[in-house]
Design an enzyme around this catalytic site. Structure first.
Site, PDB file in Angstrom:
ATOM      1  N   SER A 126       0.825  -1.208   0.000  1.00 23.81           N
ATOM      2  CA  SER A 126       0.000   0.000   0.000  1.00 23.81           C
ATOM      3  C   SER A 126       0.857   1.255   0.000  1.00 23.81           C
ATOM      4  O   SER A 126       1.973   1.258   0.525  1.00 23.81           O
ATOM      5  CB  SER A 126      -0.884  -0.013   1.262  1.00 23.81           C
ATOM      6  OG  SER A 126      -1.454   1.256   1.493  1.00 23.81           O
ATOM      7  N   TYR A 151      -1.399  -0.536  11.121  1.00 27.27           N
ATOM      8  CA  TYR A 151      -1.723  -1.140   9.809  1.00 27.27           C
ATOM      9  C   TYR A 151      -0.602  -0.808   8.821  1.00 27.27           C
ATOM     10  O   TYR A 151      -0.083  -1.684   8.137  1.00 27.27           O
ATOM     11  CB  TYR A 151      -3.066  -0.616   9.287  1.00 27.27           C
ATOM     12  CG  TYR A 151      -3.208  -0.781   7.796  1.00 27.27           C
ATOM     13  CD1 TYR A 151      -3.025   0.303   6.935  1.00 27.27           C
ATOM     14  CD2 TYR A 151      -3.476  -2.028   7.239  1.00 27.27           C
ATOM     15  CE1 TYR A 151      -3.117   0.146   5.565  1.00 27.27           C
ATOM     16  CE2 TYR A 151      -3.574  -2.191   5.865  1.00 27.27           C
ATOM     17  CZ  TYR A 151      -3.383  -1.096   5.035  1.00 27.27           C
ATOM     18  OH  TYR A 151      -3.458  -1.250   3.670  1.00 27.27           O
ATOM     19  N   LYS A 155       2.378  -3.257   6.680  1.00 27.74           N
ATOM     20  CA  LYS A 155       2.723  -3.248   5.240  1.00 27.74           C
ATOM     21  C   LYS A 155       4.232  -2.995   5.074  1.00 27.74           C
ATOM     22  O   LYS A 155       4.898  -3.645   4.268  1.00 27.74           O
ATOM     23  CB  LYS A 155       1.905  -2.206   4.491  1.00 27.74           C
ATOM     24  CG  LYS A 155       0.432  -2.537   4.382  1.00 27.74           C
ATOM     25  CD  LYS A 155       0.195  -3.883   3.672  1.00 27.74           C
ATOM     26  CE  LYS A 155      -1.275  -4.202   3.541  1.00 27.74           C
ATOM     27  NZ  LYS A 155      -1.530  -5.536   2.955  1.00 27.74           N
ATOM     28  N   ARG A 296      -8.844  14.379  10.338  1.00 30.85           N
ATOM     29  CA  ARG A 296      -8.817  13.026  10.916  1.00 30.85           C
ATOM     30  C   ARG A 296      -7.373  12.691  11.258  1.00 30.85           C
ATOM     31  O   ARG A 296      -6.477  12.851  10.403  1.00 30.85           O
ATOM     32  CB  ARG A 296      -9.386  12.026   9.907  1.00 30.85           C
ATOM     33  CG  ARG A 296      -9.429  10.591  10.376  1.00 30.85           C
ATOM     34  CD  ARG A 296     -10.141   9.686   9.358  1.00 30.85           C
ATOM     35  NE  ARG A 296      -9.296   9.461   8.158  1.00 30.85           N
ATOM     36  CZ  ARG A 296      -9.650   8.584   7.206  1.00 30.85           C
ATOM     37  NH1 ARG A 296     -10.799   7.913   7.276  1.00 30.85           N
ATOM     38  NH2 ARG A 296      -8.851   8.399   6.148  1.00 30.85           N
TER      39      ARG A 296
HETATM   40  C1  WQD Z   1      -9.202   9.293   1.801  1.00 27.03           C
HETATM   41  C2  WQD Z   1      -9.483  10.742   2.122  1.00 27.03           C
HETATM   42  C3  WQD Z   1      -9.963  11.165   4.425  1.00 27.03           C
HETATM   43  C4  WQD Z   1     -13.833   9.189   4.676  1.00 27.03           C
HETATM   44  C5  WQD Z   1      -6.448   4.232   3.681  1.00 27.03           C
HETATM   45  C6  WQD Z   1      -5.234   3.352   3.905  1.00 27.03           C
HETATM   46  C7  WQD Z   1      -4.801   2.746   2.616  1.00 27.03           C
HETATM   47  C8  WQD Z   1      -5.954   1.978   2.061  1.00 27.03           C
HETATM   48  C9  WQD Z   1      -7.118   2.950   1.795  1.00 27.03           C
HETATM   49  C10 WQD Z   1      -6.334  -0.289   2.656  1.00 27.03           C
HETATM   50  C11 WQD Z   1      -8.822  11.197   3.430  1.00 27.03           C
HETATM   51  C12 WQD Z   1     -11.147  11.523   3.542  1.00 27.03           C
HETATM   52  C13 WQD Z   1     -12.616   9.649   4.194  1.00 27.03           C
HETATM   53  C14 WQD Z   1     -14.848  10.117   5.046  1.00 27.03           C
HETATM   54  C15 WQD Z   1     -13.397  11.921   4.426  1.00 27.03           C
HETATM   55  N1  WQD Z   1      -6.325   0.966   2.992  1.00 27.03           N
HETATM   56  N2  WQD Z   1     -12.422  11.002   4.069  1.00 27.03           N
HETATM   57  N3  WQD Z   1     -14.584  11.448   4.896  1.00 27.03           N
HETATM   58  O1  WQD Z   1      -6.883   7.061   4.457  1.00 27.03           O
HETATM   59  O2  WQD Z   1      -6.143   7.657   2.091  1.00 27.03           O
HETATM   60  O3  WQD Z   1      -6.087   5.283   2.834  1.00 27.03           O
HETATM   61  O4  WQD Z   1      -7.488   3.511   3.059  1.00 27.03           O
HETATM   62  O5  WQD Z   1      -6.139  -0.802   1.608  1.00 27.03           O
HETATM   63  O6  WQD Z   1      -3.711   1.876   2.832  1.00 27.03           O
HETATM   64  O7  WQD Z   1      -4.174   4.160   4.387  1.00 27.03           O
HETATM   65  O8  WQD Z   1      -8.253   6.383   2.433  1.00 27.03           O
HETATM   66  O9  WQD Z   1     -10.626   6.619   1.832  1.00 27.03           O
HETATM   67  O10 WQD Z   1      -9.994   6.473   4.293  1.00 27.03           O
HETATM   68  O11 WQD Z   1      -9.494   8.540   2.996  1.00 27.03           O
HETATM   69  O12 WQD Z   1     -13.185  13.130   4.314  1.00 27.03           O
HETATM   70  O13 WQD Z   1     -15.963   9.735   5.490  1.00 27.03           O
HETATM   71  O14 WQD Z   1     -10.882  10.907   2.307  1.00 27.03           O
HETATM   72  O15 WQD Z   1      -9.807  12.119   5.469  1.00 27.03           O
HETATM   73  O16 WQD Z   1      -8.397  12.542   3.282  1.00 27.03           O
HETATM   74  P1  WQD Z   1      -6.805   6.712   3.019  1.00 27.03           P
HETATM   75  P2  WQD Z   1      -9.676   6.955   2.918  1.00 27.03           P
END
Ligand code: WQD
Length: 351
Positions: A126, A151, A155, A296
């Site tokens: 990832s 997590y 990785k 967050r």
């Molecule tokens: C993306 C953006 C949030 C939800 C993580 C892991 C990565 C992979 C994918 C496993 C961020 C914003 C999110 C919401 C929001 N995991 N957001 N409101 O954190 O980039 O990656 O998940 O495979 O390894 O690190 O993905 O989709 O959680 O967040 O504003 O309700 O969307 O703050 O900026 P992330 P995400």
């Protein structure tokens, strides 16, 4: 036909990869204990490909049970290892569960690679391994910063374990660093089944749009980006899936001079959270109910890929646009609503 063992085959990226492998002439078996996935996802694979996939409902943390799968399938050419826990927030609350599950399962599989002389091993990594990168877009040689969560550490440590394993063994390995996998197979027959309340952006968008969630929050609009919200590299899950087929073909054609290769799987386009929401609203015509919330913990400001290496060496060309990602995610969410009882009346096997 070359037989490939896919761990986590009932999962989101696992099921999409099985479809692509079957469409490219591979034989596939799955190993999935369904602790975080639904067994019926493989029924969706059958509807798309016409092929029934045998799943061994085995916990990879149990070495003897894992070994028995290889004893029954001595002709495994390659392994694609997806099975792992993947919630950033849950890993912060339960680090030992994450280290034990994600690392023990990997080590047991590698022991079997050694015991049964499996020639090829592809690992689901990832972009989280980069942490808060100083330079973006990141290349595969961008040195990883400290991970933002247990997590993320599983990785990073997983990659190190595989690197050292590859140096000491004959198997050739590939690490695939996904950016943000989103969307669903165009048929709408397989897709993401978030466990409980969705953490990730796109399932939060689609569940809010369909009314499963009353509203969603944009976590932070005061970042130093063009509109204040975080930037990510969203990549369609079917593009990610096809990259695994290409990685195996790259290994089978012995094009890999290294014992362990690393590839970024992202589009190379950075998209902000607000832009992603606007793309969803434009494609679906649905006005999303969201509020602008606080940052967050653990979020990196911006990250997106330099994907030149995967393009040049694997011949990988992502074909789905951001609009396609939103359209297919929405189509899947609508199908889930209709087939709610198909997945035991809830969207996930655990809540
Ligand atoms: C993306 C953006 C949030 C939800 C993580 C892991 C990565 C992979 C994918 C496993 C961020 C914003 C999110 C919401 C929001 N995991 N957001 N409101 O954190 O980039 O990656 O998940 O495979 O390894 O690190 O993905 O989709 O959680 O967040 O504003 O309700 O969307 O703050 O900026 P992330 P995400």
């Amino acid at each position: 036909m070359k037989k490939i063992l896919v761990s986590g085959g009932s999962g989101y990226i696992g099921s999409h990869t099985i479809v692509d492998l079957l469409e490219n002439g591979f034989e596939v078996i799955s190993v999935d204990n369904n602790s975080r996935s639904h067994p019926r996802m493989l029924e969706g694979v059958k509807k798309i490909t016409g092929k029934t996939i045998k799943n061994y409902k085995v916990d990879l943390c149990n070495y003897d049970d894992t070994f028995a799968v290889f004893q029954e399938n001595e002709d495994i050419t390659g392994i694609i290892h997806f099975a792992a826990f993947k919630s950033v927030a849950e890993s912060v609350e339960q680090p030992l569960m994450y280290f034990e599950n994600n690392l023990s399962s990997l080590i047991n599989l590698l022991k079997c690679v050694q015991e049964f002389n499996v020639p090829y091993f592809v690992f689901s990594s990832s972009c989280t391994v980069y942490g808060n990168a100083d330079e973006i877009p990141v290349t595969e040689s961008t040195s990883p910063k400290p991970a933002e969560s247990p997590y993320g550490y599983t990785k990073q440590m997983g990659e190190q374990i595989i690197n050292e394993f590859a140096k000491a063994n004959t198997a050739k390995c590939i690490l695939l660093r996904y950016f943000n996998p989103v969307g669903a197979h165009p048929s709408g027959l397989i897709g993401e089944l978030p466990v409980g309340k969705p953490e990730n952006l796109v399932p939060a968008i689609t569940q809010t749009a369909i009314g499963k969630l009353s509203k969603m929050h944009v976590w932070g609009t005061d970042y130093p980006t063009r509109d204040g919200s975080c930037i990510r590299d969203y990549i369609h899950v079917s593009d990610i899936a096809h990259a695994h087929t290409l990685a195996l073909q790259f290994l089978l054609e012995r094009k890999s001079p290294k014992k362990c290769e690393v590839f970024n799987l992202g589009t190379g386009n950075g998209v902000t959270v607000l832009e992603a929401i606007k793309a969803f609203e434009k494609v679906t015509g649905v006005k999303l109910n969201y509020s602008l919330g606080a940052r967050r913990a653990g979020d990196v400001i911006a990250i997106y890929a330099n994907n030149d290496l995967a393009r040049e060496l694997l011949g990988w060309i992502p074909k789905y646009s951001l609009e396609d990602m939103m359209e297919t995610a929405w189509k899947w969410e609508q199908k889930l609503k209709v087939d709610e009882k198909f997945y035991d009346g809830k969207y996930s096997p655990l809540n």
